[in-house]
Design a protein around this motif. Structure first.
Motif, PDB file in Angstrom:
ATOM      1  N   GLY A  96      43.540  26.113  13.072  1.00 59.07           N
ATOM      2  CA  GLY A  96      42.338  25.805  13.850  1.00 59.07           C
ATOM      3  C   GLY A  96      42.144  26.819  14.950  1.00 59.07           C
ATOM      4  N   GLY A  97      41.890  26.328  16.140  1.00 52.57           N
ATOM      5  CA  GLY A  97      41.643  27.220  17.269  1.00 52.57           C
ATOM      6  C   GLY A  97      41.920  26.522  18.583  1.00 52.57           C
ATOM      7  N   SER A  98      41.566  27.196  19.652  1.00 60.42           N
ATOM      8  CA  SER A  98      41.700  26.616  20.984  1.00 60.42           C
ATOM      9  C   SER A  98      40.624  27.195  21.884  1.00 60.42           C
ATOM     10  CB  SER A  98      43.094  26.895  21.582  1.00 60.42           C
ATOM     11  OG  SER A  98      43.278  28.296  21.760  1.00 60.42           O
ATOM     12  N   VAL A  99      40.240  26.421  22.871  1.00 61.02           N
ATOM     13  CA  VAL A  99      39.291  26.884  23.885  1.00 61.02           C
ATOM     14  C   VAL A  99      39.892  26.568  25.247  1.00 61.02           C
ATOM     15  CG1 VAL A  99      37.227  26.640  22.456  1.00 61.02           C
ATOM     16  CG2 VAL A  99      38.027  24.691  23.791  1.00 61.02           C
ATOM     17  N   GLY A 100      39.569  27.371  26.232  1.00 61.18           N
ATOM     18  CA  GLY A 100      40.132  27.139  27.556  1.00 61.18           C
ATOM     19  C   GLY A 100      39.520  28.053  28.592  1.00 61.18           C
ATOM     20  N   GLY A 101      40.178  28.078  29.745  1.00 57.32           N
ATOM     21  CA  GLY A 101      39.700  28.902  30.846  1.00 57.32           C
ATOM     22  C   GLY A 101      40.838  29.363  31.728  1.00 57.32           C
ATOM     23  N   ALA A 102      40.692  30.563  32.265  1.00 57.41           N
ATOM     24  CA  ALA A 102      41.697  31.125  33.169  1.00 57.41           C
ATOM     25  C   ALA A 102      41.642  30.419  34.518  1.00 57.41           C
ATOM     26  CB  ALA A 102      41.470  32.616  33.350  1.00 57.41           C
ATOM     27  N   ILE A 103      42.807  30.062  35.060  1.00 56.39           N
ATOM     28  CA  ILE A 103      42.861  29.404  36.365  1.00 56.39           C
ATOM     29  C   ILE A 103      43.593  30.251  37.403  1.00 56.39           C
ATOM     30  CG2 ILE A 103      42.675  27.087  35.395  1.00 56.39           C
ATOM     31  CD1 ILE A 103      45.723  26.839  35.755  1.00 56.39           C
ATOM     32  N   ALA A 104      44.287  31.316  36.967  1.00 57.19           N
ATOM     33  CA  ALA A 104      45.004  32.176  37.911  1.00 57.19           C
ATOM     34  C   ALA A 104      45.315  33.504  37.233  1.00 57.19           C
ATOM     35  CB  ALA A 104      46.295  31.511  38.385  1.00 57.19           C
ATOM     36  N   ALA A 105      45.504  34.542  38.053  1.00 61.79           N
ATOM     37  CA  ALA A 105      45.848  35.859  37.517  1.00 61.79           C
ATOM     38  C   ALA A 105      46.603  36.666  38.561  1.00 61.79           C
ATOM     39  CB  ALA A 105      44.592  36.609  37.081  1.00 61.79           C
ATOM     40  N   LYS A 106      47.482  37.546  38.074  1.00 64.11           N
ATOM     41  CA  LYS A 106      48.183  38.496  38.934  1.00 64.11           C
ATOM     42  C   LYS A 106      48.218  39.853  38.241  1.00 64.11           C
ATOM     43  CE  LYS A 106      51.302  35.351  41.425  1.00 64.11           C
ATOM     44  NZ  LYS A 106      52.728  35.059  41.751  1.00 64.11           N
ATOM     45  N   ILE A 107      48.191  40.912  39.044  1.00 67.07           N
ATOM     46  CA  ILE A 107      48.365  42.273  38.535  1.00 67.07           C
ATOM     47  C   ILE A 107      49.541  42.889  39.268  1.00 67.07           C
ATOM     48  CG2 ILE A 107      47.332  44.568  38.287  1.00 67.07           C
ATOM     49  CD1 ILE A 107      44.617  43.241  38.095  1.00 67.07           C
ATOM     50  N   ASN A 108      50.500  43.366  38.502  1.00 66.85           N
ATOM     51  CA  ASN A 108      51.745  43.907  39.063  1.00 66.85           C
ATOM     52  C   ASN A 108      52.426  42.892  39.985  1.00 66.85           C
ATOM     53  OD1 ASN A 108      51.175  46.301  37.696  1.00 66.85           O
ATOM     54  ND2 ASN A 108      50.119  47.201  39.453  1.00 66.85           N
ATOM     55  N   GLY A 109      52.319  41.620  39.622  1.00 66.52           N
ATOM     56  CA  GLY A 109      52.978  40.560  40.367  1.00 66.52           C
ATOM     57  C   GLY A 109      52.267  40.107  41.620  1.00 66.52           C
ATOM     58  N   GLU A 110      51.074  40.644  41.882  1.00 68.70           N
ATOM     59  CA  GLU A 110      50.342  40.310  43.101  1.00 68.70           C
ATOM     60  C   GLU A 110      48.975  39.721  42.772  1.00 68.70           C
ATOM     61  OE1 GLU A 110      51.734  40.536  45.998  1.00 68.70           O
ATOM     62  OE2 GLU A 110      53.532  41.628  45.354  1.00 68.70           O
ATOM     63  N   LYS A 111      48.469  38.883  43.697  1.00 69.75           N
ATOM     64  CA  LYS A 111      47.156  38.276  43.498  1.00 69.75           C
ATOM     65  C   LYS A 111      46.007  39.218  43.839  1.00 69.75           C
ATOM     66  CE  LYS A 111      48.664  33.495  44.202  1.00 69.75           C
ATOM     67  NZ  LYS A 111      48.464  32.239  44.978  1.00 69.75           N
ATOM     68  N   ARG A 112      46.331  40.349  44.503  1.00 72.33           N
ATOM     69  CA  ARG A 112      45.325  41.363  44.820  1.00 72.33           C
ATOM     70  C   ARG A 112      45.805  42.705  44.295  1.00 72.33           C
ATOM     71  NH1 ARG A 112      41.744  38.856  48.319  1.00 72.33           N
ATOM     72  NH2 ARG A 112      40.593  40.804  48.555  1.00 72.33           N
ATOM     73  N   TYR A 113      44.857  43.575  43.936  1.00 74.73           N
ATOM     74  CA  TYR A 113      45.192  44.857  43.325  1.00 74.73           C
ATOM     75  C   TYR A 113      44.451  45.982  44.033  1.00 74.73           C
ATOM     76  CZ  TYR A 113      45.377  48.622  39.869  1.00 74.73           C
ATOM     77  OH  TYR A 113      45.555  49.831  39.240  1.00 74.73           O
ATOM     78  N   THR A 114      45.189  47.023  44.393  1.00 73.00           N
ATOM     79  CA  THR A 114      44.602  48.216  44.987  1.00 73.00           C
ATOM     80  C   THR A 114      44.561  49.316  43.935  1.00 73.00           C
ATOM     81  OG1 THR A 114      45.459  47.634  47.175  1.00 73.00           O
ATOM     82  CG2 THR A 114      44.802  49.926  46.825  1.00 73.00           C
ATOM     83  N   ASP A 115      43.366  49.776  43.611  1.00 82.92           N
ATOM     84  CA  ASP A 115      43.167  50.724  42.514  1.00 82.92           C
ATOM     85  C   ASP A 115      43.179  52.156  43.042  1.00 82.92           C
ATOM     86  OD1 ASP A 115      42.454  52.140  40.283  1.00 82.92           O
ATOM     87  OD2 ASP A 115      40.797  50.825  39.727  1.00 82.92           O
ATOM     88  N   PRO A 116      44.204  52.958  42.720  1.00 81.75           N
ATOM     89  CA  PRO A 116      44.263  54.341  43.204  1.00 81.75           C
ATOM     90  C   PRO A 116      43.166  55.217  42.616  1.00 81.75           C
ATOM     91  CG  PRO A 116      46.017  53.945  41.610  1.00 81.75           C
ATOM     92  CD  PRO A 116      45.384  52.621  41.897  1.00 81.75           C
ATOM     93  N   GLY A 117      42.599  54.818  41.508  1.00 81.33           N
ATOM     94  CA  GLY A 117      41.532  55.598  40.889  1.00 81.33           C
ATOM     95  C   GLY A 117      40.143  55.210  41.355  1.00 81.33           C
ATOM     96  N   ASN A 118      40.072  54.241  42.266  1.00 83.77           N
ATOM     97  CA  ASN A 118      38.770  53.775  42.767  1.00 83.77           C
ATOM     98  C   ASN A 118      38.795  53.722  44.291  1.00 83.77           C
ATOM     99  OD1 ASN A 118      36.132  52.786  42.595  1.00 83.77           O
ATOM    100  ND2 ASN A 118      36.793  50.657  42.436  1.00 83.77           N
ATOM    101  N   ASN A 119      39.216  54.865  44.903  1.00 81.58           N
ATOM    102  CA  ASN A 119      39.268  55.006  46.369  1.00 81.58           C
ATOM    103  C   ASN A 119      40.132  53.929  47.018  1.00 81.58           C
ATOM    104  OD1 ASN A 119      37.415  57.234  46.361  1.00 81.58           O
ATOM    105  ND2 ASN A 119      35.741  55.751  46.089  1.00 81.58           N
ATOM    106  N   ASN A 120      41.197  53.523  46.342  1.00 85.08           N
ATOM    107  CA  ASN A 120      42.123  52.495  46.847  1.00 85.08           C
ATOM    108  C   ASN A 120      41.406  51.199  47.224  1.00 85.08           C
ATOM    109  OD1 ASN A 120      44.608  53.933  46.620  1.00 85.08           O
ATOM    110  ND2 ASN A 120      44.041  55.134  48.430  1.00 85.08           N
ATOM    111  N   THR A 121      40.361  50.890  46.464  1.00 84.36           N
ATOM    112  CA  THR A 121      39.628  49.645  46.700  1.00 84.36           C
ATOM    113  C   THR A 121      40.486  48.452  46.295  1.00 84.36           C
ATOM    114  OG1 THR A 121      37.517  50.742  46.280  1.00 84.36           O
ATOM    115  CG2 THR A 121      37.547  48.332  46.117  1.00 84.36           C
ATOM    116  N   GLU A 122      40.514  47.439  47.169  1.00 82.43           N
ATOM    117  CA  GLU A 122      41.314  46.245  46.899  1.00 82.43           C
ATOM    118  C   GLU A 122      40.428  45.144  46.330  1.00 82.43           C
ATOM    119  OE1 GLU A 122      43.020  43.225  49.894  1.00 82.43           O
ATOM    120  OE2 GLU A 122      44.674  44.660  49.576  1.00 82.43           O
TER     121      GLU A 122
END
Length: 224
Positions: free
Chosen positions: A127-153
């Protein structure tokens, strides 16, 4: 005549209710997840590493035949993996370890064999499944600073879309240990259908980048 028809309908409804059986239980699912990537060759998106996660929740099997059940429930699952890509702004490869949590509702059919040994059956699930994201982390953190986008957080949760849908296929074994108690163990594969990314397209203007979830799970559970 009307009384006879009414009586027949009531008897039929009572028989259907009696033949239907609902089994409710709990499931724990250690799993290995990764992100399937697709992009233009100039960006070179790749799946680098899988992620070990654990999930679980409520299982509900509604039997509409002796060996056939509609299986659903409510489950908390972890997904994600490590990806890399070539960033033209920094002229180097960047890597992101993405972790997500989802609430999901499976919508599947389970097919059971007759007993292969005493009180033991095999089952196949599709069959299948449906759902929704309730949380996310990038590199273990809830906020991400992108070095390729002027260090925008940015918030990690802003990098992914909320809805998720997947195809689900599995097989396992179920053993009856009491009058109404059963234990089961199985393997399942969950193949995400939706592109989960909204950051690279919206914020970095990377065209045709696709990230999709994949999951292999060990399903261990108890039904009452």
């Amino acid at each position: 005549m009307k009384k006879i028809l009414l009586a027949a309908l009531l008897i039929g409804a009572s028989a259907a209710t009696a033949s239907a059986q609902v089994e409710i239980g709990l499931k724990l699912s250690p799993s290995i997840t990764n992100l399937r990537t697709e992009s233009p060759s100039t960006l070179g998106f790749k799946n680098e590493k899988s992620k070990l996660t654990i999930g679980g929740g409520l299982v509900v099997d509604y039997f509409f035949g002796e060996n056939y059940a509609f299986s659903s429930g409510l489950q908390l699952v972890g997904k994600g993996g490590t990806i890399s890509y070539f960033d033209p702004n920094t002229n180097r490869r960047q890597e992101q370890k993405i972790g997500m949590q989802y609430l999901e509702v499976p919508l599947t059919v389970k097919l059971f064999t007759n007993d292969i040994t005493t009180d033991t059956k095999l089952y196949f699930q599709l069959g299948g499944s449906v759902g929704g994201a309730i949380a996310a982390k990038i590199n273990g953190e809830k906020r991400y600073t992108d070095p390729g986008n002027n260090n925008t957080e940015t918030k990690a949760s802003d990098h992914i879309i909320i809805p998720e849908a997947a195809v689900l296929a599995g097989l396992g074994v179920e053993y009856q240990v009491g009058q109404s108690t059963k234990v089961f163990a199985g393997l399942s594969y969950h193949r995400g259908l939706l592109n989960i990314d909204k950051y690279f397209d919206n914020e970095r203007d990377f065209q045709d980048v696709t990230l999709k979830n994949s999951e292999f799970a060990l399903d261990l559970g108890l039904k009452f």
